[in-house]
Design an enzyme around this catalytic site. Structure first.
Site, short mmCIF file in Angstrom:
data_model
loop_
_atom_site.label_atom_id
_atom_site.label_comp_id
_atom_site.label_asym_id
_atom_site.label_seq_id
_atom_site.Cartn_x
_atom_site.Cartn_y
_atom_site.Cartn_z
N LEU A 1 0.81 -1.21 0.00
CA LEU A 1 0.00 0.00 0.00
C LEU A 1 0.85 1.26 0.00
O LEU A 1 0.40 2.31 -0.44
CB LEU A 1 -0.94 0.01 1.22
CG LEU A 1 -2.01 -1.07 1.24
CD1 LEU A 1 -2.83 -0.98 2.53
CD2 LEU A 1 -2.92 -0.97 0.03
N GLY A 2 2.07 1.19 0.53
CA GLY A 2 2.91 2.38 0.56
C GLY A 2 4.04 2.21 1.57
O GLY A 2 4.21 1.16 2.19
N GLY B 1 6.86 4.81 4.28
CA GLY B 1 7.19 6.12 4.83
C GLY B 1 8.35 6.00 5.78
O GLY B 1 9.03 4.96 5.84
N GLY B 2 8.60 7.08 6.53
CA GLY B 2 9.74 7.09 7.43
C GLY B 2 9.62 6.08 8.55
O GLY B 2 10.62 5.55 9.04
N MET B 3 8.38 5.77 8.97
CA MET B 3 8.19 4.85 10.08
C MET B 3 8.24 3.39 9.64
O MET B 3 8.70 2.53 10.38
CB MET B 3 6.85 5.14 10.75
CG MET B 3 6.54 4.23 11.93
SD MET B 3 4.97 4.68 12.69
CE MET B 3 4.76 3.32 13.84
N GLY B 4 7.78 3.11 8.44
CA GLY B 4 7.76 1.72 8.00
C GLY B 4 7.04 1.55 6.68
O GLY B 4 6.78 2.52 5.95
N VAL C 1 3.69 -0.25 4.56
CA VAL C 1 2.30 -0.62 4.79
C VAL C 1 1.88 -1.62 3.71
O VAL C 1 2.10 -1.38 2.52
CB VAL C 1 1.38 0.61 4.76
CG1 VAL C 1 -0.05 0.20 5.14
CG2 VAL C 1 1.89 1.68 5.72
N ASP D 1 -0.61 14.32 13.98
CA ASP D 1 -0.05 14.23 12.63
C ASP D 1 -1.18 14.20 11.60
O ASP D 1 -1.11 13.45 10.63
CB ASP D 1 0.83 12.99 12.49
CG ASP D 1 1.72 13.06 11.24
OD1 ASP D 1 2.02 14.19 10.79
OD2 ASP D 1 2.10 12.00 10.72
#
Length: 517
Positions: free
Chosen positions: A21-22, A24-27, A29, A137
């Site tokens: 799904l995508g 980002g900086g955290m992980g 998905v 956020d």
């Protein structure tokens, strides 16, 4: 939604990961599916963060806090493992477009759509704050636009309001351009901070740009300076939104309206009563409907391929007497295994059992076995929307005649291609019904429905009960009701094909015509 890469994990706990799904900086998905067939957005923490004890502590606290939120306007936490080598959290999957994607696709949204987003965000934040949390956020990429309205997702840095600050001193937590002045200064972020972020999100929805500029264009420090000391650029924002958004963007937290006050604002309150008109522009409604259909396709459970046996056994197309040259029975035995879900006329036994006892195959049996191999390879390529071809009987070129394999029967029902897609129409008087139908077999969820009347908004799902070329029958249940308890499950429904663009809808409560969208 993208296919999995070779290096991607295939499981997170009991969830099978089926698509990306995508990231980002955290992980990263992934789209996951539970053993019960429920889809979820599964976020796996980046390996380097997983090695940080402080991050793990914060992640553990935040997952525990987010479980407290129960709201129809947010994605709920389904499961999590904060202690695994790579921590993860699974939330309910929301098929739709992010606000960022919607604006990139269609430009600034019309006034009514922005007000609908405002109405949903007010309710989502009220539910989050009622659980003692602050989101911290809220930004366009964390707001999903569905057929029914907005949904807030990704509580990645949500914090329990009554706990100590778990971020390092002086750290700035949030997204530049959508964070509050107090966040930009590294100060405590309470519920008014989310109100400021909501104002930024609404400004973005109505103008197509961030009100304090883009960090990509001018850099993070310049954007943060504008957030703290300059007025937002609200040029082009419709009149009824201008004063509302400007109030949310007050520099002082004490001067911003509360969520209760925002909920009572006439422009936002007018969105409380469901209406018949689509709330998104037509192009975006179509995009969301396509994603719903694709998600349903992925939601159909698919059992794992049968294990490859290391010990040869009898060819399943014939019994042992046929293989050894003895007199064949009058009819070949039927396989007791169920056909593969979601395919037509294909049985896993055809694949797992072929080429067994190779030394015993005569010329006639070999011809039949080769035919089975060809059909096994070709039939899946026909796709779920096409019937499988019945093979013609084959005559052996040598040896005694051997009866041709009897093809496996077509599964007891799959959705005909003519029914697939998005449909809309008026039923039982003044109720507007929207249905998105995906491919599936009897017993699986193949339909997402929503029904809007003057005083209720209902969402539901439908299980396929029977299917023929001209009609399908469904058993539907209500999954969401606004107001609570206002929707009653219709239960059995029948859809009959009129032509390529029209279906007749029938239920005990009434009838109607649905038109393809």
């Amino acid at each position: 939604m993208d296919a999995l890469r070779g290096e991607d994990p295939r499981h997170a706990g009991d969830f099978v990961l089926v698509a990306r799904l995508g990231s980002g900086g955290m992980g990263e998905v992934f789209l996951g599916r539970s053993p019960q067939g429920r889809t979820a957005a599964v976020k796996l923490v980046q390996p380097e963060l997983a090695r940080d004890p402080e991050f793990r502590r914060r992640f553990r606290l935040e997952v525990a806090a987010t479980r407290k939120v129960a709201s129809p306007w947010t994605a709920s936490v389904l499961a999590a493992d904060t202690e695994s080598p790579r921590p993860w959290v699974a939330t309910s999957f929301v098929p739709g477009l992010t606000l960022t994607e919607a604006v990139e696709t269609a430009g600034p949204l019309p006034e009514r759509a922005v007000l609908r987003i405002a109405h949903g965000l007010v309710h989502a934040l009220r539910d989050i704050h009622a659980a003692g949390l602050v989101h911290r956020d809220l930004k366009p990429s964390n707001v999903m636009l569905t057929l029914d309205g907005p949904t807030v997702i990704d509580f990645g840095i949500v914090r329990a309001a009554d706990s100590s600050v778990v971020t390092r001193a002086g750290a700035i937590v949030g997204s530049p351009g959508f964070m509050s002045p107090e966040q930009a200064r590294g100060l405590e972020a309470a519920s008014p901070s989310d109100v400021f972020s909501m104002g930024c999100v609404l400004a973005f929805a109505g103008t197509g740009r961030a009100p304090f500029g883009s960090a990509t264009d001018s850099g993070v420090p310049a954007v943060l300076l504008r957030v703290v000391s300059e007025e937002a650029d609200l040029t082009g924002l419709p009149g009824s939104l201008l004063s509302l958004v400007a109030a949310c963007l007050a520099k002082s937290p004490a001067e911003r309206p509360t969520l209760v006050e925002l909920g009572e604002a006439p422009a936002i309150r007018s969105m409380a009563a469901p209406g018949h008109a689509e709330w998104l522009p037509a192009a975006l409604t179509s995009s969301v409907a396509r994603r719903v259909t694709r998600a349903l396709d992925l939601e159909t459970p698919k059992p794992p391929a049968p294990p490859v046996s290391q010990t040869p056994t009898a060819v399943p197309l014939h019994d042992a007497a046929t293989v050894t040259g003895a007199t064949p029975p009058s009819a070949p035995p039927q396989s007791s295994r169920a056909p593969v879900r979601g395919t037509v006329g294909v049985d896993p036994v055809s694949r797992a059992g072929r080429a067994r006892r190779p030394a015993l195959l005569t010329g006639s049996v070999l011809a039949v076995a080769l035919l089975a191999v060809v059909l096994t390879i070709i039939v899946p390529g026909l796709g779920e929307d096409q019937p499988s071809a019945e093979p013609a009987p084959q005559q052996s070129t040598s040896g005694p005649a051997t009866p041709a394999a009897t093809p496996e029967p077509t599964p007891a029902g799959v959705v005909p291609p003519a029914f697939l897609g998005a449909w809309r129409g008026t039923i039982t008087g003044d109720q507007e019904r929207l249905m998105t139908i995906a491919q599936g077999h009897i017993g699986s969820t193949v339909v997402v429905t929503r029904t809007i009347s003057s005083d209720t908004k209902c969402r539901g799902t439908g299980t396929l009960v029977s299917a023929g070329e001209s009609a399908i029958e469904l058993d539907t249940v209500v999954t969401e009701s606004i107001p609570e308890g206002g929707c009653v499950s219709i239960g059995g429904q029948r859809l009959t094909r009129i032509d390529d663009d029209h279906l007749r809808w029938d239920a005990a409560s009434g009838t109607g015509i649905l038109t393809r969208q």
